[in-house]
Design an enzyme around this catalytic site. Structure first.
Site, PDB file in Angstrom:
ATOM      1  N   GLU A  63     -60.126   7.762 -13.073  1.00  0.00           N
ATOM      2  CA  GLU A  63     -60.547   8.953 -13.804  1.00  0.00           C
ATOM      3  C   GLU A  63     -59.704  10.148 -13.358  1.00  0.00           C
ATOM      4  O   GLU A  63     -59.717  10.526 -12.198  1.00  0.00           O
ATOM      5  CB  GLU A  63     -62.029   9.233 -13.529  1.00  0.00           C
ATOM      6  CG  GLU A  63     -62.565  10.368 -14.364  1.00  0.00           C
ATOM      7  CD  GLU A  63     -64.019  10.692 -14.065  1.00  0.00           C
ATOM      8  OE1 GLU A  63     -64.384  10.758 -12.887  1.00  0.00           O
ATOM      9  OE2 GLU A  63     -64.781  10.883 -15.032  1.00  0.00           O
ATOM     10  N   LYS A  92     -78.864  21.916  -6.446  1.00  0.00           N
ATOM     11  CA  LYS A  92     -77.646  22.336  -5.741  1.00  0.00           C
ATOM     12  C   LYS A  92     -76.523  22.263  -6.774  1.00  0.00           C
ATOM     13  O   LYS A  92     -76.015  21.191  -7.091  1.00  0.00           O
ATOM     14  CB  LYS A  92     -77.364  21.373  -4.579  1.00  0.00           C
ATOM     15  CG  LYS A  92     -76.558  21.946  -3.432  1.00  0.00           C
ATOM     16  CD  LYS A  92     -75.119  22.279  -3.723  1.00  0.00           C
ATOM     17  CE  LYS A  92     -74.147  21.136  -3.761  1.00  0.00           C
ATOM     18  NZ  LYS A  92     -72.797  21.614  -4.207  1.00  0.00           N
ATOM     19  N   GLU A 108     -75.455   9.791 -12.657  1.00  0.00           N
ATOM     20  CA  GLU A 108     -74.618   9.936 -13.866  1.00  0.00           C
ATOM     21  C   GLU A 108     -73.222  10.211 -13.347  1.00  0.00           C
ATOM     22  O   GLU A 108     -72.938  11.308 -12.888  1.00  0.00           O
ATOM     23  CB  GLU A 108     -75.090  11.131 -14.700  1.00  0.00           C
ATOM     24  CG  GLU A 108     -76.520  11.078 -15.153  1.00  0.00           C
ATOM     25  CD  GLU A 108     -76.711  10.179 -16.351  1.00  0.00           C
ATOM     26  OE1 GLU A 108     -75.717   9.656 -16.874  1.00  0.00           O
ATOM     27  OE2 GLU A 108     -77.871   9.997 -16.749  1.00  0.00           O
ATOM     28  N   CYS A 131     -67.008  13.881 -18.588  1.00  0.00           N
ATOM     29  CA  CYS A 131     -67.242  12.521 -18.071  1.00  0.00           C
ATOM     30  C   CYS A 131     -66.999  11.505 -19.178  1.00  0.00           C
ATOM     31  O   CYS A 131     -66.542  10.403 -18.919  1.00  0.00           O
ATOM     32  CB  CYS A 131     -68.650  12.417 -17.534  1.00  0.00           C
ATOM     33  SG  CYS A 131     -69.878  13.006 -18.698  1.00  0.00           S
TER      34      CYS A 131
END
Ligand code: NAP
Ligand code: MG
Length: 500
Positions: free
Chosen positions: A401, A191, A267, A302
């Site tokens: 973040e 997906k 992750e 990331c």
């Protein structure tokens, strides 16, 4: 590879074909609901293509196709030599479609074409090649026993793997999953993120053309709350590999607990510290790495070095260099080969980034450059590369973040304080330290809690190097032979040789 890199990417984009349907059981199909959703070009805000919107019924079909292909052994029982031939043919097709893949990626997510050409597409192809090459080189184990028995310890595929993916490196993150999943003999259902379905659909089509048996690789674009959740909760999915935010990663742990206890690997996000000591071997090199460590891919990485920790006594000198480099980076049209920073993925993410810039100013950090939306007339979502000085370690812009081109600069007095600040977030994805002192370098790498640590470098890596996080950056590793651990299990077989 196409012989020539096009000169005019705008002209090429007028004729490129978009894959628009779900890829299930070896062919493109419409969504069962008949629904469509738009994928946007972030550089213009315009609709690129209407794509079939998969939901739980389509996920169910895709999982059935994957299960059937696995149970029939279409891939897993094929000889390794034949599997490798198919993978290599697939690689040839990807190389033939190299420019189209680069263009699709840039149009879909707004990243500079020069990055799609130099990084995303070649690294994705290299990843598949690396795992294709491992297939005939990994042996299982024979455990020590006495003379009268043999114990085989065999690595076996898990079966059907689900992969739910982010939009920042769509094809690369997909191949980090596909490579080891297929090398281990599994079937899978992907997906992709709703913002970035195009390149994953395209390589699924090429896989079928290369001879990958039907049902082995399925791609179902759609939304997280519907298609993503359905894959996470599916009773017939053996393992779920997720890349995305920490917040959504936690849902997948719940989905597994609420369904069939499928394995989950995560992750997730990061707030990676880039530590520059006063004795760094070359401050110009470190400054270039600090700027690109955050501004590469619009900061939507990331492992972005979003916290720059600089030793107090060199701070002013070092920041001058970082700002000078930042001001030279060309922000703008992703299809211009000179562009270094393209568009933010969508309006929502752009507002989020601008919101954090606002928070930073209210918290009392000092804006050194950037801070605003740019080239608004394009209709696209551009944000200037932004540097904040005088950031305190507990400010929001030092803890959360942002996932955009925003650098938070924090000072420290000595290595011990640097490590304390560096480790003081919920994340632990990556970190870097710049120093000429070998003992300080090693001691710092020992003390930092992160899955990847660079010494006198930022963001280097290769396929042999595992990638993944500590703490709430997740668990499980992509790349390297360790990635195979996520998609396989060990089966022990005791064979008794004594007949009396
Ligand atoms: P995200 O919002 O967490 O989405 C990731 C995927 O999860 C998307 O496919 C999304 O679908 C799906 N999803 C969202 N809500 C869901 C739900 N309730 N149930 C099931 N699935 C759901 O992350 P993103 O914004 O795409 O990507 C940015 C994040 O990814 C950052 O935090 C970044 O650090 C992380 N990242 C980590 C790595 C790594 O290797 N550690 C690499 C790249 C990115 P929709 O598209 O419909 O939202
Ligand atoms: Mg898009």
């Amino acid at each position: 590879m196409e012989a020539k890199i096009p000169q005019d990417w705008h002209r090429k984009s007028a004729t490129i074909k978009f894959p628009r349907e779900l890829f299930i059981n070896g062919r493109f199909v419409k969504a069962m609901s008949g629904k469509l959703f738009a994928t946007i070009n972030p550089a213009t805000g315009q609709i690129l293509a209407e794509i079939a919107e998969g939901d739980r019924y389509d996920i169910d079909l895709a999982v059935k196709a994957a299960r059937q292909s696995f149970d029939k052994g279409l891939w897993v029982r094929m000889s390794i030599a034949d599997r490798k031939k198919i993978m290599l043919r697939w690689l040839e097709l990807m190389e033939k479609n190299f420019n189209d893949l680069a263009l699709l990626e840039t149009l879909d997510v707004g990243k500079p074409i020069r990055d799609s050409l130099a990084v995303d597409i070649p690294l994705s192809i290299n990843c598949i090649r690396w795992y294709a090459e491992t297939m005939d080189k990994i042996c299982d184990e024979i455990a020590p026993t006495g003379y009268d028995s043999v114990v085989m310890v065999r690595r076996e595929p898990l079966g059907v793997i689900g992969a739910v993916l982010p939009w920042n490196f769509p094809l690369l993150m997909a191949t980090w999953k596909i490579g080891p999943i297929l090398a281990a003999g599994n079937s899978l259902v992907i997906k992709p993120a709703e913002q970035s379905p195009l390149t994953t659909l395209k390589i699924a089509e090429l896989a079928a053309e290369a001879g990958l048996p039907e049902g082995v690789l399925n791609v179902v674009p759609g939304f997280g709350e519907t298609a993503g959740q359905a894959l996470g909760k599916h009773m017939d999915v053996d393992c779920l590999a997720f890349t995305g935010s920490t917040e959504v990663g936690k849902y997948f742990l719940r989905y597994a607990g609420d369904s069939n206890m499928k394995r989950v690997s995560l992750e997730c996000g990061g707030k990676s510290p880039n530590i520059v000591m006063a004795d760094a071997p070359n401050l110009d090199v470190a400054a270039t790495a600090a700027a690109w460590g955050i501004f590469y891919n619009q900061g939507e990485a990331c492992s972005a070095g979003s916290r720059l920790l600089v030793e107090e006594k060199i701070k002013d000198r070092f920041l001058e260099k970082v700002i000078a480099i930042t001001k030279k980076i060309k922000l703008g049209d992703p299809l211009d080969p000179n562009t270094g920073i393209g568009a933010i993925i969508d309006q929502k993410q752009m507002q989020r980034v601008l919101g954090y810039i606002d928070i930073g100013q209210k918290e009392g950090a000092k804006l050194l450059c950037g801070g605003k939306r740019a080239i608004e007339a394009s209709g696209g979502y551009f944000v200037e590369p932004t540097v904040f000085d005088r950031v305190q370690p507990n400010m929001k812009i030092a803890q959360e973040e942002i996932f955009g081109p925003v650098l938070s600069v924090i000072t420290f007095k000595d290595a011990e304080e640097a490590v304390r600040i560096a480790n003081n977030t919920i994340y632990g994805l990556a970190a870097a330290v710049w120093t000429s002192d070998i003992t300080k370098a090693f001691r710092t790498t020992q003390a930092l809690r992160a899955g990847t640590i660079w010494v006198n470098s930022y963001d280097d890596g290769n396929m042999a190097m595992p990638f993944g996080g500590f703490k709430q950056s997740g668990f499980g590793r992509d790349k390297s032979l360790h990635a195979l651990d996520k998609y396989t299990d060990w089966k022990s077989v005791w064979v008794n040789l004594k007949t009396s």
